[in-house]
Scaffold this motif. Structure first.
Motif, PDB file in Angstrom:
ATOM      1  N   THR A  30       0.844  -1.203   0.000  1.00  0.00           N
ATOM      2  CA  THR A  30       0.000   0.000   0.000  1.00  0.00           C
ATOM      3  C   THR A  30       0.874   1.246   0.000  1.00  0.00           C
ATOM      4  N   LYS A  33       2.580   1.687  -3.367  1.00  0.00           N
ATOM      5  CA  LYS A  33       1.677   2.087  -4.454  1.00  0.00           C
ATOM      6  C   LYS A  33       1.198   3.534  -4.320  1.00  0.00           C
ATOM      7  N   TYR A  34       0.858   3.955  -3.104  1.00  0.00           N
ATOM      8  CA  TYR A  34       0.200   5.250  -2.937  1.00  0.00           C
ATOM      9  C   TYR A  34       1.098   6.385  -2.456  1.00  0.00           C
ATOM     10  N   ILE A  35       2.062   6.086  -1.600  1.00  0.00           N
ATOM     11  CA  ILE A  35       2.831   7.169  -0.982  1.00  0.00           C
ATOM     12  C   ILE A  35       4.216   7.328  -1.590  1.00  0.00           C
ATOM     13  N   SER A  38       5.172   9.825  -4.672  1.00  0.00           N
ATOM     14  CA  SER A  38       5.189  11.278  -4.433  1.00  0.00           C
ATOM     15  C   SER A  38       6.125  11.683  -3.312  1.00  0.00           C
ATOM     16  N   THR A 117      -5.820  12.329  -1.495  1.00  0.00           N
ATOM     17  CA  THR A 117      -5.109  11.916  -2.715  1.00  0.00           C
ATOM     18  C   THR A 117      -3.760  11.339  -2.309  1.00  0.00           C
ATOM     19  N   PRO A 118      -3.153  10.508  -3.166  1.00  0.00           N
ATOM     20  CA  PRO A 118      -1.812   9.988  -2.853  1.00  0.00           C
ATOM     21  C   PRO A 118      -0.792  11.102  -2.596  1.00  0.00           C
ATOM     22  N   GLU A 119      -0.889  12.200  -3.347  1.00  0.00           N
ATOM     23  CA  GLU A 119       0.052  13.310  -3.175  1.00  0.00           C
ATOM     24  C   GLU A 119      -0.091  13.937  -1.785  1.00  0.00           C
ATOM     25  N   ALA A 122       1.332  11.615   0.827  1.00  0.00           N
ATOM     26  CA  ALA A 122       2.790  11.671   0.842  1.00  0.00           C
ATOM     27  C   ALA A 122       3.284  12.934   1.547  1.00  0.00           C
TER      28      ALA A 122
END
Length: 132
Positions: A30, A33-35, A38, A117-119, A122
């Motif tokens: 996870t 993929k997401y953090i 960015s 959002t992922p950004e 992060a």
């Protein structure tokens, strides 16, 4: 340890965020993929002199390299767990902030990421580690 310092790609930085992940850990996937995509830009927002070192380990080299190819960032392979032991951790994902003399000044296992959002996730993650 000195072995750890020598291998860190951010040894010339004031602070280094060390990310330790494994291919078999669902929280690591996870995070990856997401953090992670960015995270380099997010670290730059909060600290001009912070680097990041990604270590992928505790699995066979093929699986480690496959995960490494997905993240598209430089990483250290730790199939034999040498860095895992040097860091003194017992769980993944693990995150450490190391100062310029190689001393661990912050350590956390697992992560919670606030943001829609992922950004944003992060940015919040980076702020927790290297922000003032």
């Amino acid at each position: 340890s000195s072995a750890l310092e020598r291998h860190l790609p951010c040894r010339d930085k004031e602070k280094c965020l060390i990310v330790y992940i494994t291919p078999w850990c669902s929280a690591c996937k996870t995070f990856e993929k997401y953090i992670l995509p960015s995270l380099p830009e997010s670290l730059d927002l909060y600290s001009k002199n912070a680097g990041m070192s990604i270590i992928i380990g505790k699995d066979n080299p093929g699986k480690i390299n496959f995960m490494g190819s997905r993240i598209q960032l430089p990483f250290i392979s730790d199939a034999d767990g040498k860095f895992y032991r040097a860091l003194g951790t017992s769980a993944v994902p693990s995150f450490f902030v190391v100062n310029s003399s190689g001393k661990i000044i912050k350590q956390r296992t697992g992560f919670s990421a606030k943001g829609s959002t992922p950004e944003e996730m992060a940015k919040n993650f980076a702020l927790n580690f290297v922000g003032k």
